[in-house]
Design a protein around this motif. Structure first.
Motif, PDB file in Angstrom:
ATOM      1  N   PHE A  91      16.868  50.285   5.857  1.00 40.40           N
ATOM      2  CA  PHE A  91      18.147  51.375   5.598  1.00 40.40           C
ATOM      3  C   PHE A  91      19.013  50.316   6.471  1.00 40.40           C
ATOM      4  CE2 PHE A  91      17.534  55.319   7.469  1.00 40.40           C
ATOM      5  CZ  PHE A  91      18.130  55.286   8.436  1.00 40.40           C
ATOM      6  N   ARG A  92      20.082  50.621   5.783  1.00 39.38           N
ATOM      7  CA  ARG A  92      21.849  50.007   6.764  1.00 39.38           C
ATOM      8  C   ARG A  92      22.327  50.524   6.474  1.00 39.38           C
ATOM      9  NH1 ARG A  92      23.781  43.555   5.968  1.00 39.38           N
ATOM     10  NH2 ARG A  92      25.353  43.491   8.132  1.00 39.38           N
ATOM     11  N   ILE A  93      23.550  51.325   7.533  1.00 40.67           N
ATOM     12  CA  ILE A  93      24.969  52.015   7.197  1.00 40.67           C
ATOM     13  C   ILE A  93      25.618  51.504   7.738  1.00 40.67           C
ATOM     14  CG2 ILE A  93      26.247  54.322   8.337  1.00 40.67           C
ATOM     15  CD1 ILE A  93      22.736  55.453   9.258  1.00 40.67           C
ATOM     16  N   PHE A  94      27.096  51.041   6.977  1.00 39.44           N
ATOM     17  CA  PHE A  94      28.597  51.047   6.746  1.00 39.44           C
ATOM     18  C   PHE A  94      28.956  51.390   6.415  1.00 39.44           C
ATOM     19  CE2 PHE A  94      25.780  47.387   3.983  1.00 39.44           C
ATOM     20  CZ  PHE A  94      25.989  46.981   5.085  1.00 39.44           C
ATOM     21  N   ASP A  95      29.927  51.341   7.791  1.00 35.65           N
ATOM     22  CA  ASP A  95      31.343  52.194   7.989  1.00 35.65           C
ATOM     23  C   ASP A  95      32.252  51.083   6.908  1.00 35.65           C
ATOM     24  OD1 ASP A  95      34.256  53.122   8.870  1.00 35.65           O
ATOM     25  OD2 ASP A  95      33.782  52.775  10.933  1.00 35.65           O
ATOM     26  N   ILE A  96      32.766  52.110   5.893  1.00 37.96           N
ATOM     27  CA  ILE A  96      33.681  51.295   5.503  1.00 37.96           C
ATOM     28  C   ILE A  96      35.216  51.816   5.031  1.00 37.96           C
ATOM     29  CG2 ILE A  96      31.783  50.814   3.848  1.00 37.96           C
ATOM     30  CD1 ILE A  96      32.770  53.416   2.098  1.00 37.96           C
ATOM     31  N   SER A  97      35.954  52.653   6.671  1.00 38.81           N
ATOM     32  CA  SER A  97      36.946  52.717   6.518  1.00 38.81           C
ATOM     33  C   SER A  97      38.381  51.668   5.629  1.00 38.81           C
ATOM     34  CB  SER A  97      36.707  53.667   7.605  1.00 38.81           C
ATOM     35  OG  SER A  97      36.672  52.033   8.275  1.00 38.81           O
ATOM     36  N   ASN A  98      37.761  50.275   6.496  1.00 40.39           N
ATOM     37  CA  ASN A  98      38.303  49.556   5.785  1.00 40.39           C
ATOM     38  C   ASN A  98      37.285  48.935   4.778  1.00 40.39           C
ATOM     39  OD1 ASN A  98      39.954  47.386   5.356  1.00 40.39           O
ATOM     40  ND2 ASN A  98      40.149  46.332   7.062  1.00 40.39           N
ATOM     41  N   PRO A  99      37.294  48.653   3.286  1.00 42.14           N
ATOM     42  CA  PRO A  99      36.972  48.246   2.906  1.00 42.14           C
ATOM     43  C   PRO A  99      36.881  47.191   2.380  1.00 42.14           C
ATOM     44  CG  PRO A  99      38.442  49.911   1.114  1.00 42.14           C
ATOM     45  CD  PRO A  99      39.011  50.045   2.703  1.00 42.14           C
ATOM     46  N   PRO A 115      33.959  45.931   5.510  1.00 41.54           N
ATOM     47  CA  PRO A 115      32.706  46.760   6.196  1.00 41.54           C
ATOM     48  C   PRO A 115      32.408  46.456   7.801  1.00 41.54           C
ATOM     49  CG  PRO A 115      32.877  46.660   3.885  1.00 41.54           C
ATOM     50  CD  PRO A 115      33.565  45.504   4.538  1.00 41.54           C
ATOM     51  N   ARG A 116      31.511  47.545   8.245  1.00 42.23           N
ATOM     52  CA  ARG A 116      30.924  46.874   9.270  1.00 42.23           C
ATOM     53  C   ARG A 116      29.927  47.888   9.408  1.00 42.23           C
ATOM     54  NH1 ARG A 116      31.068  50.092  14.042  1.00 42.23           N
ATOM     55  NH2 ARG A 116      33.043  51.563  13.266  1.00 42.23           N
ATOM     56  N   THR A 117      29.091  46.746   9.719  1.00 42.32           N
ATOM     57  CA  THR A 117      27.152  47.907  10.155  1.00 42.32           C
ATOM     58  C   THR A 117      27.114  48.481  11.172  1.00 42.32           C
ATOM     59  OG1 THR A 117      26.748  45.696   9.278  1.00 42.32           O
ATOM     60  CG2 THR A 117      25.027  47.104  10.177  1.00 42.32           C
ATOM     61  N   VAL A 118      27.014  50.105  11.133  1.00 44.83           N
ATOM     62  CA  VAL A 118      27.031  50.520  12.670  1.00 44.83           C
ATOM     63  C   VAL A 118      25.446  50.573  12.981  1.00 44.83           C
ATOM     64  CG1 VAL A 118      29.233  51.860  12.625  1.00 44.83           C
ATOM     65  CG2 VAL A 118      26.746  52.707  10.951  1.00 44.83           C
ATOM     66  N   SER A 130      23.237  62.518  12.179  1.00 45.61           N
ATOM     67  CA  SER A 130      24.277  63.105  13.014  1.00 45.61           C
ATOM     68  C   SER A 130      24.911  62.319  13.149  1.00 45.61           C
ATOM     69  CB  SER A 130      24.123  64.578  13.741  1.00 45.61           C
ATOM     70  OG  SER A 130      22.772  64.487  14.567  1.00 45.61           O
ATOM     71  N   ASP A 131      24.174  61.371  14.237  1.00 44.29           N
ATOM     72  CA  ASP A 131      24.659  60.433  14.852  1.00 44.29           C
ATOM     73  C   ASP A 131      24.388  58.925  13.833  1.00 44.29           C
ATOM     74  OD1 ASP A 131      25.155  58.102  16.355  1.00 44.29           O
ATOM     75  OD2 ASP A 131      24.276  58.904  18.572  1.00 44.29           O
ATOM     76  N   LYS A 132      25.609  58.163  13.032  1.00 48.65           N
ATOM     77  CA  LYS A 132      25.381  57.350  12.173  1.00 48.65           C
ATOM     78  C   LYS A 132      24.421  56.371  13.076  1.00 48.65           C
ATOM     79  CE  LYS A 132      26.968  59.727   8.772  1.00 48.65           C
ATOM     80  NZ  LYS A 132      27.497  61.235   9.503  1.00 48.65           N
ATOM     81  N   THR A 133      25.351  56.069  14.757  1.00 47.51           N
ATOM     82  CA  THR A 133      24.478  54.696  14.794  1.00 47.51           C
ATOM     83  C   THR A 133      23.278  54.854  15.763  1.00 47.51           C
ATOM     84  OG1 THR A 133      25.443  55.562  17.266  1.00 47.51           O
ATOM     85  CG2 THR A 133      27.412  54.765  16.058  1.00 47.51           C
ATOM     86  N   ASN A 134      22.401  56.404  15.447  1.00 49.07           N
ATOM     87  CA  ASN A 134      21.469  56.145  15.244  1.00 49.07           C
ATOM     88  C   ASN A 134      20.658  57.166  15.246  1.00 49.07           C
ATOM     89  OD1 ASN A 134      19.245  56.034  17.685  1.00 49.07           O
ATOM     90  ND2 ASN A 134      19.682  57.828  18.942  1.00 49.07           N
ATOM     91  N   PRO A 135      20.483  56.799  13.510  1.00 48.61           N
ATOM     92  CA  PRO A 135      19.429  57.767  13.009  1.00 48.61           C
ATOM     93  C   PRO A 135      17.841  57.822  13.775  1.00 48.61           C
ATOM     94  CG  PRO A 135      20.568  56.401  11.402  1.00 48.61           C
ATOM     95  CD  PRO A 135      20.763  55.662  12.945  1.00 48.61           C
ATOM     96  N   LYS A 136      17.718  59.633  13.516  1.00 47.93           N
ATOM     97  CA  LYS A 136      16.280  59.866  13.534  1.00 47.93           C
ATOM     98  C   LYS A 136      15.315  60.139  12.728  1.00 47.93           C
ATOM     99  CE  LYS A 136      18.167  61.556  18.020  1.00 47.93           C
ATOM    100  NZ  LYS A 136      17.963  59.993  19.295  1.00 47.93           N
TER     101      LYS A 136
END
Length: 500
Positions: free
Chosen positions: A111-119, A122-125, A179-185
């Motif tokens: 899976f991939r997590i995007f920061d979509i604060s600016n649609p 989008p920035r991959t985190v 809880s840390d979107k840049t480092n899922p566990k």
């Protein structure tokens, strides 16, 4: 689990062409009558089509009846803001979930997590490598859940594919701490009978319940022997997710005999999938309701007791529905839209040969009260634009667009693109906007297109199997009021009460 570091975002703007969608006079691809499951662990290889089909596709492109390969077209009220191609996860893109400023995009490789604060950008985190078809994805608080519906050597993210007949094979649910979107566990795994094709959250304050949908594709799977007519219910304590466990397996289709209950499928009902479980379930917690799309059956059930759901009504459509795939309530909970995934998502069914009533949505009114409510069929909806015979196209995942007093929906149709439609009048649904690309190829049927298209906080987000993550802006007086509705979290199969 392997966290793919050095996230990077590549932006590519595809040319936008204003084009009216034409209708092809005749498309001749034969489509299997019975549906098959969603695409497998990887996009299907190109399946060559006949020279006559290829010639028809090229002729339709030349006449502007369908877009050219990869050409982007859309209605005037849709703007294509950005496309983010696939990056370090090459597998099939699948479902989407949202939380705050983040979008979570499933992929058969992880899976991939995007920061979509600016649609618009989008920035991959984070990108997490954790193979396991189809990685259906949801989020709740600090927890993320992934479905695994392919036979794996073990429950780890380093597992390998192995035959389902192996006793050590594992399938089920995986739980991550985000809880840390840049480092899922990765924190827990729960094995479930027949794996987890999809799952649905039923969130509570202290626990999260997961309704795990799975079904038996054949009798060769040792943990999927018929009857398999229920769902696994997993209880996940929020404070101790490592204690997640199956707490019940309610049978939704009780019946006698070796095959249990549910639609018997062929040969009793030719062209209809035999019910051996559910494909997808949507819950409406504010109304204690759920709707299940269960292969050969559509069901309505009560979830007042989330550990013991109770079926209220059950319907079948043995004329036009091949594979009941997913369900969407309207906000008032007096309608359900069921989808038919004719051809399993890998066939060209949006053409004249198949027609408007197969591979479509079925709109049902909910009439009556309490446990006496019934599902009553009203009409079908299918996109009005014919697609090429080299494009897989059929009804797939979508969500409500929250406008008071209106029933509006955005929906993915694989290579049929994204459709926005109005079913306020259950008997006369109509499209009000669309977005699509031309076929991936003109000489082979190749799986691609939008897997999921959802409305979230003012924008439409689409996860395209082959092309990546798309963001669309919809500007229409009929849908503009939805921009005022803001959500902190959205798992589409756990429908919120938008106006509470």
């Amino acid at each position: 689990m392997i966290l793919l570091n050095n996230p990077r975002t590549r932006h590519r703007r595809l040319g936008v062409v204003a084009a009216a969608a034409g209708l092809l006079a005749a498309l001749l691809t034969a489509v299997p009558a019975a549906a098959t499951p969603d695409p497998g662990d990887a996009p299907a290889a190109g399946k060559e089509v006949s020279k006559s089909v290829e010639a028809k596709v090229r002729a339709a492109i030349a006449k502007d009846e369908i877009p050219a390969p990869d050409e982007v077209v859309h209605s005037a009220n849709v703007e294509h803001l950005v496309n983010i191609p696939k990056d370090q996860l090459p597998g099939t893109n699948s479902d989407l979930a949202f939380q705050g400023k983040y979008a979570f995009a499933g992929n058969y490789d992880g899976f991939r997590i995007f920061d979509i604060s600016n649609p618009k950008a989008p920035r991959t985190v984070a990108q997490v490598l954790c193979p396991g078809s189809q990685n259906d994805i949801t989020v709740s608080g600090n927890l993320l859940f992934l479905s695994t519906d392919s036979s794996r050597s073990d429950s780890s993210c380093n597992s390998t594919t192995q035959p389902a007949t192996e006793k050590s094979s594992w399938e089920g649910m995986k739980v991550f701490d985000i809880s840390d979107k840049t480092n899922p566990k990765y924190v827990a795994a729960v094995e479930t009978a027949c794996g987890s094709h999809t799952h649905t959250l039923v969130p509570e304050r202290q626990n999260v319940y997961l309704y795990v949908s799975s079904y038996s594709p054949s009798a060769t799977y040792p943990d999927c022997q018929p009857p398999h007519d229920g769902i696994s219910v997993i209880k996940v304590p929020r404070s101790a997710p490592e204690k997640a466990a199956v707490v019940d397996f309610p049978v939704l289709f009780p019946g006698e005999g070796p095959d249990g209950g549910g639609n018997p499928g062929s040969p009793t009902n030719p062209g209809v999938s035999k019910t051996t479980g559910c494909h997808d379930i949507t819950v409406l917690p504010s109304k204690d309701l759920a709707a299940g799309a269960c292969m050969g059956d559509g069901i309505l059930f009560s979830i007042k007791d989330p550990e013991h759901p109770k079926v209220i009504d059950r319907v079948q459509d043995n004329v036009n529905f091949a594979f009941w795939h997913s369900a969407t309530f309207n906000q008032r909970a007096d309608k359900v839209v069921f989808t038919d995934e004719l051809g399993g998502g890998g066939a060209a069914t949006c053409n004249a040969a198949i027609g408007p009533n197969r591979g479509a949505d079925g709109i049902y009114d909910i009439v009556g009260r309490g446990d006496h409510r019934k599902l009553v069929f009203r009409s079908y909806y299918k996109i009005p634009r014919h697609q090429a015979d080299t494009e897989n196209c059929v009804a797939h995942n979508g969500s409500l667009i929250p406008v008071k007093g209106k029933d509006l929906m955005v929906q993915a149709w694989y290579q049929g693109g994204v459709s926005v439609w109005d079913f306020t009048n259950s008997s006369e649904p109509k499209e009000i906007a669309y977005f699509e690309r031309g076929p991936l190829t003109t000489d082979a049927l190749t799986v691609g297109g939008s897997w999921s298209a959802y409305y979230y906080n003012g924008y439409i987000y689409s996860n395209d199997i082959a092309k990546g993550f798309d963001v669309l802006k919809l500007s229409d007086r009929r849908t503009d009021p939805a921009k005022r509705v803001r959500l902190g979290e959205l798992n589409v199969q756990t429908q919120p009460d938008y106006f509470d």
